[in-house]
Design an enzyme around this catalytic site. Structure first.
Site, short mmCIF file in Angstrom:
data_model
loop_
_atom_site.label_atom_id
_atom_site.label_comp_id
_atom_site.label_asym_id
_atom_site.label_seq_id
_atom_site.Cartn_x
_atom_site.Cartn_y
_atom_site.Cartn_z
N ALA A 141 2.16 -0.56 -11.78
CA ALA A 141 0.81 -0.31 -12.30
C ALA A 141 0.09 -1.61 -12.63
O ALA A 141 -1.10 -1.78 -12.31
CB ALA A 141 0.87 0.60 -13.53
N TYR A 142 0.80 -2.53 -13.27
CA TYR A 142 0.19 -3.83 -13.63
C TYR A 142 -0.30 -4.55 -12.38
O TYR A 142 -1.44 -5.05 -12.35
CB TYR A 142 1.21 -4.68 -14.38
CG TYR A 142 0.80 -6.12 -14.55
CD1 TYR A 142 -0.05 -6.50 -15.58
CD2 TYR A 142 1.25 -7.10 -13.67
CE1 TYR A 142 -0.44 -7.82 -15.73
CE2 TYR A 142 0.87 -8.42 -13.81
CZ TYR A 142 0.02 -8.78 -14.85
OH TYR A 142 -0.36 -10.09 -14.98
N CYS A 143 0.53 -4.62 -11.37
CA CYS A 143 0.14 -5.33 -10.14
C CYS A 143 -1.04 -4.65 -9.46
O CYS A 143 -1.95 -5.32 -8.95
CB CYS A 143 1.33 -5.42 -9.19
SG CYS A 143 2.69 -6.45 -9.80
#
Length: 235
Positions: free
Chosen positions: A145-147
């Site tokens: 999700a962060y990427c």
């Protein structure tokens, strides 16, 4: 006349050091923070105006934009630096973590750039710098999700660069191992450095120098610059 800058996530690490550097150059500075005032008191003692906003709350972001818009007609530099770094386990097991990742890295920068467009356009050399990540190009399977959220911000950088030209330039910086976190043990640090061609922890000054480079070169927009010691070549 003083130049004005807004840095999000200004209370610690890169945001804090960049804020101090800009204050030393004579900027009028808005220093955003969320829940922790770590570093903000020191920045205020140096002349910054601390401004609180929860980037997971649209109303809070819009209130921040209104406060800044009422305080200044011109913004020379907006640095979208605020971040939340959640791995897959955190996103999967905490109800609000997934939304927060995309709100902090996507929604908040979008609203800030759009909402402060007039102030950025009124400056002689309006500039937005989005802090993305080398993993925006080559995502880590441990931080899906962060990427993805950082990749959205990278794409947004190019879209706004086209939309806001010629009055406002929009660029991005992709940091690598510039400053390890306290929880990173020796084994982790050695592994990361072994996978980094320059084999050193970069520190924050190269990031600050890249901000200055993008600020002082008026013929760059829509670009992303890796400040990673070559690590992006290895992942």
């Amino acid at each position: 006349m003083k130049k004005t800058a807004l840095i999000t996530g200004a209370g610690r690490r890169f945001g804090f050091e960049l804020a101090k550097a800009l204050l030393a150059e004579g900027y009028q500075l808005f220093a955003h923070y969320n829940s922790s005032r770590d570093g903000i008191d020191e920045l205020e003692s140096l002349g910054a105006k601390g401004i609180q906003a929860d980037f997971t709350d649209t109303a809070s972001i819009k209130a921040m934009i209104k406060t800044i818009s009422n305080a200044t007609n011109s913004i020379e530099l907006l640095v979208n630096n605020a971040s939340c770094f959640f791995d897959n386990d955190t996103v999967d097991n905490h109800e609000n973590a997934l939304a927060a990742v995309f709100q902090v890295h996507g929604m908040a920068p979008y609203l800030l750039i759009s909402g402060l467009q007039q102030q950025l356009s009124h400056s002689e050399n309006g500039l937005v710098i989005n802090i993305t990540d080398i993993y925006a190009d080559r995502p880590s399977t441990d931080y899906i999700a962060y990427c993805a959220a950082k990749a959205a911000l990278a794409n947004m950088t190019q879209s706004f660069a086209k939309t806001l030209a010629p009055s406002v330039r929009v660029n991005a910086i992709q940091p690598g191992p510039i400053l390890f976190l306290p929880e990173h043990d020796k084994e982790h640090r050695l592994k990361v450095l072994d996978e980094t061609p320059l084999r050193v922890e970069g520190g924050l000054e190269p990031m600050i120098e890249t901000v200055r480079f993008l600020r002082d070169n008026p013929f760059i927009t829509g670009e992303s610059i890796k400040v990673d010691g070559g690590r992006g070549l290895m992942i």
